[in-house]
Design a protein around this motif. Structure first.
Motif, PDB file in Angstrom:
ATOM      1  N   ALA A  36      -3.177  16.580 -38.498  1.00  0.00           N
ATOM      2  CA  ALA A  36      -3.003  17.582 -39.544  1.00  0.00           C
ATOM      3  C   ALA A  36      -4.262  17.741 -40.376  1.00  0.00           C
ATOM      4  O   ALA A  36      -4.390  18.673 -41.158  1.00  0.00           O
ATOM      5  CB  ALA A  36      -1.833  17.184 -40.437  1.00  0.00           C
ATOM      6  N   SER A  37      -5.236  16.834 -40.185  1.00  0.00           N
ATOM      7  CA  SER A  37      -6.295  16.748 -41.186  1.00  0.00           C
ATOM      8  C   SER A  37      -7.522  17.608 -40.895  1.00  0.00           C
ATOM      9  O   SER A  37      -8.398  17.717 -41.735  1.00  0.00           O
ATOM     10  CB  SER A  37      -6.735  15.295 -41.293  1.00  0.00           C
ATOM     11  N   ALA A  38      -7.630  18.268 -39.738  1.00  0.00           N
ATOM     12  CA  ALA A  38      -8.814  19.043 -39.365  1.00  0.00           C
ATOM     13  C   ALA A  38     -10.097  18.266 -39.643  1.00  0.00           C
ATOM     14  O   ALA A  38     -10.864  18.610 -40.541  1.00  0.00           O
ATOM     15  CB  ALA A  38      -8.840  20.386 -40.077  1.00  0.00           C
ATOM     16  N   PRO A  39     -10.333  17.205 -38.880  1.00  0.00           N
ATOM     17  CA  PRO A  39     -11.511  16.379 -39.177  1.00  0.00           C
ATOM     18  C   PRO A  39     -12.811  17.057 -38.760  1.00  0.00           C
ATOM     19  O   PRO A  39     -12.823  17.906 -37.874  1.00  0.00           O
ATOM     20  CB  PRO A  39     -11.283  15.142 -38.303  1.00  0.00           C
ATOM     21  N   MET A  40     -13.878  16.695 -39.451  1.00  0.00           N
ATOM     22  CA  MET A  40     -15.198  17.082 -38.949  1.00  0.00           C
ATOM     23  C   MET A  40     -16.070  15.843 -38.900  1.00  0.00           C
ATOM     24  O   MET A  40     -15.950  14.959 -39.738  1.00  0.00           O
ATOM     25  CB  MET A  40     -15.844  18.173 -39.796  1.00  0.00           C
ATOM     26  N   SER A  41     -16.933  15.784 -37.888  1.00  0.00           N
ATOM     27  CA  SER A  41     -17.882  14.685 -37.826  1.00  0.00           C
ATOM     28  C   SER A  41     -19.247  15.252 -37.452  1.00  0.00           C
ATOM     29  O   SER A  41     -19.338  16.307 -36.827  1.00  0.00           O
ATOM     30  CB  SER A  41     -17.422  13.628 -36.817  1.00  0.00           C
ATOM     31  N   PRO A  94      -4.573  18.101 -29.948  1.00  0.00           N
ATOM     32  CA  PRO A  94      -4.961  19.472 -30.277  1.00  0.00           C
ATOM     33  C   PRO A  94      -4.922  19.700 -31.780  1.00  0.00           C
ATOM     34  O   PRO A  94      -4.191  19.023 -32.504  1.00  0.00           O
ATOM     35  CB  PRO A  94      -3.923  20.328 -29.564  1.00  0.00           C
ATOM     36  N   GLY A  95      -5.704  20.661 -32.226  1.00  0.00           N
ATOM     37  CA  GLY A  95      -5.744  20.982 -33.652  1.00  0.00           C
ATOM     38  C   GLY A  95      -7.163  21.289 -34.061  1.00  0.00           C
ATOM     39  O   GLY A  95      -8.106  20.910 -33.363  1.00  0.00           O
ATOM     40  N   PRO A  96      -7.323  21.982 -35.183  1.00  0.00           N
ATOM     41  CA  PRO A  96      -8.667  22.339 -35.620  1.00  0.00           C
ATOM     42  C   PRO A  96      -9.498  21.092 -35.914  1.00  0.00           C
ATOM     43  O   PRO A  96      -8.988  20.142 -36.506  1.00  0.00           O
ATOM     44  CB  PRO A  96      -8.442  23.145 -36.904  1.00  0.00           C
ATOM     45  N   VAL A 151      -9.420  12.893 -33.202  1.00  0.00           N
ATOM     46  CA  VAL A 151      -7.964  12.958 -33.279  1.00  0.00           C
ATOM     47  C   VAL A 151      -7.655  13.952 -34.383  1.00  0.00           C
ATOM     48  O   VAL A 151      -7.819  13.660 -35.570  1.00  0.00           O
ATOM     49  CB  VAL A 151      -7.355  11.572 -33.587  1.00  0.00           C
ATOM     50  N   ALA A 152      -7.281  15.167 -33.976  1.00  0.00           N
ATOM     51  CA  ALA A 152      -7.206  16.243 -34.955  1.00  0.00           C
ATOM     52  C   ALA A 152      -6.045  16.048 -35.913  1.00  0.00           C
ATOM     53  O   ALA A 152      -6.227  15.933 -37.116  1.00  0.00           O
ATOM     54  CB  ALA A 152      -7.085  17.577 -34.236  1.00  0.00           C
TER      55      ALA A 152
END
Lengths: 450, 481
Positions: A184-189, A214-216, A181-182
């Motif tokens: 505003a936080s631009a998550p990475m896993s 959508p989102g980075p 769930v992108a």
């Protein structure tokens, strides 16, 4: 290192190291000093290796740094509503399943109960807490200069550890669902999946990577499987990332004698989908089948990178990879069959077919053979073109309008890969996703049948 | 089966027949490479200033470049300072007629089975003989001059046709293209120049025969062929070298330019000394060959039979710029013992409806490594482009390697690209089929190997096919009996 070699890497955004420092203490297994040290070594290694540029042969067609080298957050919390998750729960009512959101296990949607005695399915976070030395061994595997593998070793916090003792069969599939769930936080896993199948064990695995917003975002997966003599693994992979999200995944599979491995990857969404598969055939009579479909559009980039090593005589491998490239889509395929000395009586095939439908699309293909044994049958074929005008004419002559005819032919070309998915529910989900992507959708009667 | 393989081996392992040294007096520079050497070389050849400066600029680029590491072939670092960059058979001036050629050199070509005079009369092929980088003889000149065809050594071309040379030299392979092209641009000593005027169909095959004789040198020749509108030329190239324990560098550059409706057919039978069975010695054949189809409906066709050299590393390529232009590449590469080959082609489609065809046959034996590496690139402008690529490999023995590394890059949807590759050994079924019909095992192997390469051998010009048979230590056609 020479000047030329230097340009093959760019320095990672300092945000990666910062994110590591900030997250290190709350990663699973943080209380074990050996694990913490290994993670620190790995992040240093990642910074040292840098992010590959297109001068690196393995990344020749993919500007990965442009899409990935930016700040990301580790495990930002998110609670998607059930109705958005439900369509992605696959494998039927009896399937066992682990569900993650931005790298965090969701116990409310996960269950792995009722397993036979000689089988275990655990979340990686749990194994990090209970058996850190086992994970340490995994993390200590040499990265061979792969910076994303090093990054995964530093930050891995989710995924699964699945072991089946010899002779164990799971009748129902196991699904690993990674939701992003992108926001505003631009998550990475950084999921890591470890799979051990004992002699004669059987498993059907559904691996889904789904973007809900959508989102980075970045998903950096490392998948490692070892199949003993006669084991069977059906491996369905669905890559349904959202716009702007990047997926970098590497699967390393070791196949013992007479084992059977079938991998089918459907890449249907995401700004960047890079899936690497490296299969090592280490015994005779192995059956290995790798398939994939990519449908990139609107600036999406799919990069399929396959290596099949035949290290033992008398095995068989077969690859079929297709793509339908729509406007501004880019598909890169690099597949290599490697027949090592002594691997006589190998049969290895590879087929790559690309349908380039848009004027501004691009297809780059590099099918390779590297062969050191003489008694082998190896071949590859690659094609790239528009729809066949004579097939279009045939349909038009029978009264179909141009759009329907094109839609029908495109669907027929792509749908072959749906049939390669082992699990019916995965097939249905992939059909829906594919129909949504192709301009003409699925043919009416097929939809009714589904 | 063993007998059949032995038969092939007998031929692939046949001793190199052209390994003798000719005792001619020679004129040479001491080893070493710097600007001074290049200027002296240029002065010795009496070159105009623009060429001297062009060479010096290329040398500067050369010094700034490194040998790449993506290639499959492996070799010891080359000491460019240990090479002598000019070696020429000593003679007072260029002989005016064939009778004036140094008898030792004539004997060399006789031994190679291509007597200069006989060749001229019997085969009707115009030949330029290059001995250690210097052109020693060109036959049939007058006849060609009547048609306006210029066929001469590069040194002569610089003197007599300076403007043409200046216009096209380096226009296909720029000096900074790669490290060996840069080196060649700086130190090339001679080579052939061909200009075919508008509408002229060159009535005979033009040919260059290269021979490395001197030790401690390299060969750096430069070939430039320009086919003006509507013309046609077929060009042949052959080569041999003495047997030595050292590795000698052959870094040539070949540039082809085809204007509207012109066609160039370029054939090579490469038989440089391959080194001995343990891989000692032999030629490093690092050549840059490229053709530009500049004009509409122009055509460039490369045919190569590569049997020699310790290392073959080259990619004869076509830039298909003109609309409806055609590029072709036919190749047979045979490697044996410790030989290495990394060869293939590049087809760059720029113009509309450009077409290319690639047929590559690799045969590896012994401990050798044989790689096909090719690029088909279709740019956005190449509406309706078409490519078909076929590369087949045959392995003889279980200690050799056969590799295929094609790159296909397509940016236009109306393009059609097909690529297929296979690897196998001689089919036992086919052998059995032949044996059953009373064909001896040896003949059967010859038949199958010949069939394997037929598509390429058919592309060789008739005259050359005869010469190829003599020049090749192994002839696939007559590999048995």
């Amino acid at each position: 290192m020479s000047v030329a070699a230097n340009r093959r890497r760019v320095d990672p955004d300092p945000a990666f190291a910062r994110a590591f420092e900030e997250a290190a203490s709350r990663l699973p297994g943080a209380r074990f000093p050996e694990l913490a040290t290994a993670r620190e070594r790995a992040i240093a290694r990642f910074v040292e290796l840098g992010i590959p540029t297109q001068r690196d042969e393995a990344w020749k067609f993919t500007p990965v740094a442009r899409l990935v080298n930016r700040p990301h957050a580790v495990r930002p919390p998110s609670e998607p509503p059930l109705e958005r998750v439900l369509p992605h729960l696959l494998g039927g009512p009896k399937a066992r399943r682990l569900v993650f959101v931005n790298g965090v296990l969701q116990p409310q949607w996960s269950h792995v109960g009722g397993l036979p005695e000689r089988a275990s399915i655990e979340s990686l976070a749990r194994v990090l807490e209970t058996r850190p030395t086992a994970v340490l061994e995994e993390l200590a595997e040499p990265d061979q200069g792969r910076s994303f593998t090093a990054l995964n070793a530093a930050l891995t916090d989710c995924g699964a550890w699945i072991e089946l003792s010899p002779g164990t069969e799971l009748a129902d599939p196991v699904q690993l669902l990674f939701l992003t769930v992108a926001g505003a936080s631009a998550p990475m896993s950084h999921p890591r999946i470890v799979l051990r199948l004992g002699a004669g064990a059987r498993l059907a695995l559904i691996e889904s990577h789904v973007g809900l917003e959508p989102g980075p975002a970045l998903t950096n997966l490392v998948f490692g499987a070892r199949l003993q003599e006669g084991a069977t693994l059906a491996h369905d992979r669905l890559l349904f990332q959202a716009a702007e999200a990047a997926f970098v995944g590497r699967a390393e599979v070791h196949l013992g004698g007479a084992s059977r491995y079938e991998q089918t990857t459907l890449a249907l969404g995401g700004a960047l989908l890079r899936s690497e598969s490296e299969v090592s055939i280490e015994g005779g009579e192995v059956e290995c089948r790798l398939c994939g479909l990519a449908v990139p559009r609107e600036g999406e980039h799919v990069d399929t990178f396959v290596r099949v090593h035949h290290r033992a005589p008398a095995s068989h491998s077969d690859q079929l990879f297709k793509s339908v490239v729509e406007e501004r889509g880019h598909h890169a395929f690099a597949g290599k069959i490697f027949v090592h000395p002594g691997a006589q009586r190998t049969n290895a095939y590879q087929k790559n077919e690309n349908l380039l439908l848009a004027e501004d699309g691009e297809v780059d293909v590099k099918p390779e053979l590297e062969i050191y044994a003489d008694d082998v049958k190896c071949s590859h074929g690659a094609t790239c073109s528009e729809l066949d005008p004579s097939a279009l004419f045939y349909l038009r002559a029978r009264g179909l309008d141009a759009a329907t005819a094109r839609g029908l032919l495109t669907w027929a070309f792509a749908a072959e890969l749906l049939g390669r998915l082992a699990d019916p529910s995965a097939r249905a989900a992939a059909r829906r996703a594919l129909a949504a992507r192709l301009p003409a959708g699925a043919p009416a009667d097929e939809e009714a049948a589904a | 089966m063993a007998t059949a393989l032995d038969t092939v081996k007998d031929y692939t392992e046949a001793e190199y027949k052209y390994g003798f040294v000719t005792p001619v007096e020679e004129d040479r520079f001491p080893p070493g490479l710097d600007e001074d050497v290049v200027r002296r070389l240029s002065a010795k050849k009496g070159e105009p200033d623009w060429l001297t400066e062009w060479r010096v600029a290329a040398l500067r680029r050369f010094f700034a470049m490194e040998i790449p590491d993506w290639q499959k072939v492996r070799f010891h670092p080359i000491d460019f300072q240990a090479i002598s960059y000019y070696a020429a058979p000593r003679q007072k001036e260029r002989p005016r007629s064939l009778d004036e050629i140094d008898p030792e050199i004539r004997r060399t070509y006789d031994k190679l089975g291509i007597p200069i005079r006989e060749q001229e009369v019997l085969a009707g092929v115009a030949v330029d003989y290059v001995f250690d980088s210097v052109s020693v003889a060109t036959t049939f000149k007058r006849k060609l001059e009547e048609l306006g065809v210029v066929f001469c050594s590069m040194s002569e071309a610089v003197r007599e046709h300076g403007e043409l040379v200046r216009r096209y030299l380096g226009s296909v392979v720029p000096p900074g293209d790669n490290i060996f092209a840069a080196l060649n641009s700086a130190v090339f000593s001679d080579g052939s120049f061909v200009y075919v005027p508008k509408g002229v169909r060159c009535p005979m095959e033009l040919s260059t025969y290269f021979r490395i004789n001197a030790a401690g040198t390299g060969q750096f020749e430069r070939t430039l062929i320009v086919a003006d509108e509507g013309s046609y030329v077929s060009y042949l190239e052959g080569c041999t070298a003495p047997m030595r324990d050292e590795n000698q560098l052959h870094a040539a550059v070949v540039e082809l330019v085809a204007l509207d409706d012109a066609e160039i057919k370029y054939s090579t039978v490469q038989n440089w000394y391959p080194g001995d069975k343990e891989g000692r010695g032999g030629i490093y054949n690092f050549v840059t060959k490229r053709g530009a189809c500049r004009g509409k409906r122009s055509k460039i066709s490369w045919t190569q039979v590569e049997t020699g050299s310790a290392i073959t590393w080259k990619y004869p390529s076509c830039i298909l710029q003109g609309d409806d232009s055609v590029g072709e590449f036919y190749s047979v590469a045979v490697t044996n013992n410790r030989q290495q080959a990394d060869t293939g082609t590049k087809m760059i489609h720029i113009g509309k409806r450009t077409r290319s065809r690639i047929v590559s046959k690799g045969i590896s034996a012994g401990h050798s490594d044989n790689t096909y590496r090719g690029l088909v690139r279709i740019l956005r402008s190449a509406e309706g482009a078409r490519n078909h690529t076929q590369c087949d490999s045959m392995l003889i023995g279980d200690r050799c390697g056969a590799h295929t590394v094609p790159y296909i890059e397509v940016k236009n949807r109306t393009a059609q690209c097909e690529h297929e590759a296979t690897t196998s050994k001689i089919s036992e079924d086919q052998l059995f089929y032949c044996r059953q019909r009373g064909i001896s095992e040896e003949d059967a192997v010859a038949l199958i190997v010949n069939g394997f390469c037929r598509e390429v051998m058919n592309e060789l010009p008739m005259e050359f096919a005869v010469e190829a048979k003599k020049l090749l230590g192994i002839s696939l056609e007559g590999s048995v009996g």
